[in-house]
Design a protein around this motif. Structure first.
Motif, short mmCIF file in Angstrom:
data_model
loop_
_atom_site.label_atom_id
_atom_site.label_comp_id
_atom_site.label_asym_id
_atom_site.label_seq_id
_atom_site.Cartn_x
_atom_site.Cartn_y
_atom_site.Cartn_z
N GLU A 8 -19.74 4.67 -6.24
CA GLU A 8 -19.99 5.39 -4.98
C GLU A 8 -18.79 5.43 -4.04
OE1 GLU A 8 -22.08 1.29 -4.45
OE2 GLU A 8 -21.71 2.70 -6.07
N TYR A 9 -17.74 4.66 -4.34
CA TYR A 9 -16.54 4.65 -3.50
C TYR A 9 -15.34 5.32 -4.17
CZ TYR A 9 -19.22 1.43 -0.69
OH TYR A 9 -20.20 0.85 0.08
N ARG A 10 -15.54 5.86 -5.35
CA ARG A 10 -14.43 6.51 -6.05
C ARG A 10 -14.09 7.84 -5.40
NH1 ARG A 10 -16.44 4.80 -12.06
NH2 ARG A 10 -16.13 2.58 -11.71
N HIS A 11 -12.86 8.29 -5.65
CA HIS A 11 -12.34 9.56 -5.12
C HIS A 11 -12.23 9.53 -3.59
CE1 HIS A 11 -12.71 11.02 -9.17
NE2 HIS A 11 -13.98 10.67 -9.17
N GLN A 12 -12.03 8.33 -3.04
CA GLN A 12 -11.82 8.18 -1.60
C GLN A 12 -10.51 7.43 -1.32
OE1 GLN A 12 -15.34 6.80 0.53
NE2 GLN A 12 -16.61 7.45 -1.20
N ARG A 13 -9.66 7.33 -2.34
CA ARG A 13 -8.33 6.73 -2.25
C ARG A 13 -8.33 5.20 -2.15
NH1 ARG A 13 -4.17 9.92 -2.03
NH2 ARG A 13 -2.92 8.49 -0.83
N TYR A 14 -9.48 4.56 -2.36
CA TYR A 14 -9.52 3.10 -2.32
C TYR A 14 -8.71 2.49 -3.46
CZ TYR A 14 -13.20 3.34 1.20
OH TYR A 14 -13.91 3.58 2.33
N GLY A 15 -8.77 3.08 -4.64
CA GLY A 15 -7.98 2.57 -5.76
C GLY A 15 -6.49 2.63 -5.49
N THR A 16 -6.07 3.74 -4.91
CA THR A 16 -4.65 3.91 -4.55
C THR A 16 -4.24 2.88 -3.51
OG1 THR A 16 -4.75 6.27 -5.04
CG2 THR A 16 -2.94 5.53 -3.63
N LYS A 17 -5.04 2.74 -2.46
CA LYS A 17 -4.71 1.78 -1.39
C LYS A 17 -4.69 0.35 -1.91
CE LYS A 17 -6.59 4.72 2.23
NZ LYS A 17 -7.65 4.92 3.21
N LEU A 18 -5.67 0.01 -2.73
CA LEU A 18 -5.74 -1.34 -3.28
C LEU A 18 -4.55 -1.62 -4.18
CD1 LEU A 18 -7.24 -4.00 -3.78
CD2 LEU A 18 -8.56 -2.83 -5.53
N THR A 19 -4.23 -0.69 -5.06
CA THR A 19 -3.11 -0.90 -5.98
C THR A 19 -1.79 -0.98 -5.23
OG1 THR A 19 -4.33 0.31 -7.67
CG2 THR A 19 -1.99 -0.05 -8.07
N ARG A 20 -1.60 -0.13 -4.24
CA ARG A 20 -0.36 -0.19 -3.44
C ARG A 20 -0.26 -1.52 -2.69
NH1 ARG A 20 -0.14 6.03 -1.57
NH2 ARG A 20 1.15 6.75 -3.31
N ALA A 21 -1.38 -2.02 -2.16
CA ALA A 21 -1.37 -3.31 -1.46
C ALA A 21 -1.00 -4.44 -2.43
CB ALA A 21 -2.72 -3.56 -0.80
N LEU A 22 -1.56 -4.40 -3.63
CA LEU A 22 -1.22 -5.41 -4.63
C LEU A 22 0.25 -5.35 -5.01
CD1 LEU A 22 -4.35 -5.14 -6.93
CD2 LEU A 22 -3.68 -7.11 -5.56
N LEU A 23 0.77 -4.15 -5.20
CA LEU A 23 2.19 -4.00 -5.56
C LEU A 23 3.09 -4.48 -4.42
CD1 LEU A 23 2.04 -0.52 -7.31
CD2 LEU A 23 2.37 -2.75 -8.40
N LYS A 24 2.69 -4.20 -3.19
CA LYS A 24 3.47 -4.67 -2.04
C LYS A 24 3.51 -6.19 -1.99
CE LYS A 24 3.82 -4.11 2.96
NZ LYS A 24 3.26 -3.46 4.15
N GLU A 25 2.37 -6.81 -2.23
CA GLU A 25 2.31 -8.28 -2.22
C GLU A 25 3.13 -8.87 -3.36
OE1 GLU A 25 1.30 -12.22 -1.13
OE2 GLU A 25 1.49 -10.33 -0.05
N LEU A 26 3.07 -8.25 -4.52
CA LEU A 26 3.88 -8.73 -5.65
C LEU A 26 5.37 -8.59 -5.36
CD1 LEU A 26 1.71 -7.32 -8.56
CD2 LEU A 26 2.06 -9.73 -7.99
N ALA A 27 5.75 -7.51 -4.70
CA ALA A 27 7.16 -7.34 -4.31
C ALA A 27 7.57 -8.42 -3.32
CB ALA A 27 7.38 -5.95 -3.71
N ARG A 28 6.68 -8.74 -2.38
CA ARG A 28 6.96 -9.80 -1.41
C ARG A 28 7.17 -11.14 -2.11
NH1 ARG A 28 4.90 -13.90 1.24
NH2 ARG A 28 2.88 -13.84 0.20
N LEU A 29 6.49 -11.32 -3.23
CA LEU A 29 6.62 -12.55 -4.01
C LEU A 29 7.76 -12.47 -5.02
CD1 LEU A 29 2.82 -13.19 -4.64
CD2 LEU A 29 4.32 -14.45 -3.08
N ASN A 30 8.58 -11.43 -4.91
CA ASN A 30 9.74 -11.21 -5.77
C ASN A 30 9.39 -11.02 -7.24
OD1 ASN A 30 11.70 -11.38 -3.65
ND2 ASN A 30 11.34 -13.59 -3.63
N LYS A 31 8.24 -10.45 -7.50
CA LYS A 31 7.86 -10.12 -8.87
C LYS A 31 8.49 -8.78 -9.22
CE LYS A 31 5.42 -13.78 -8.99
NZ LYS A 31 5.98 -14.95 -9.58
N GLU A 32 9.26 -8.74 -10.28
CA GLU A 32 10.01 -7.54 -10.62
C GLU A 32 9.29 -6.61 -11.59
OE1 GLU A 32 13.87 -8.64 -11.95
OE2 GLU A 32 14.32 -9.77 -10.14
#
Length: 74
Positions: A8-32
């Motif tokens: 019921e929450y698909r196609h509302q950009r939640y997947g994109t936002k969640l994935t971008r937030a995870l990638l940002k956190e991984l970058a902060r942790l210096n994960k390449e």
């Protein structure tokens, strides 16, 4: 671990936002590098990961066996 967006929450950009937030956190942790597994018939996820710049590096026949093994009697 698995992450997904409820139907019921698909196609509302939640997947994109969640994935971008995870990638940002991984970058902060210096994960390449980031690797993920997705079922080959999960078109929505494949399109999302393609849009975010992920590149297919291989396939695995036993995707679910490799990623999830339930613990019995615990």
């Amino acid at each position: 671990a698995g992450i997904y967006v409820l139907e019921e929450y698909r196609h509302q950009r939640y997947g994109t936002k969640l994935t971008r937030a995870l990638l940002k956190e991984l970058a902060r942790l210096n994960k390449e590098k980031v690797y993920l597994y997705v079922a080959k018939d999960n078109i929505n996820a494949l399109n999302l990961y393609d849009k975010l710049g992920f590149v297919k590096v291989g396939t695995h026949k036993d995707y679910w066996k490799m990623c999830y093994e339930p613990k019995i009697n615990q």
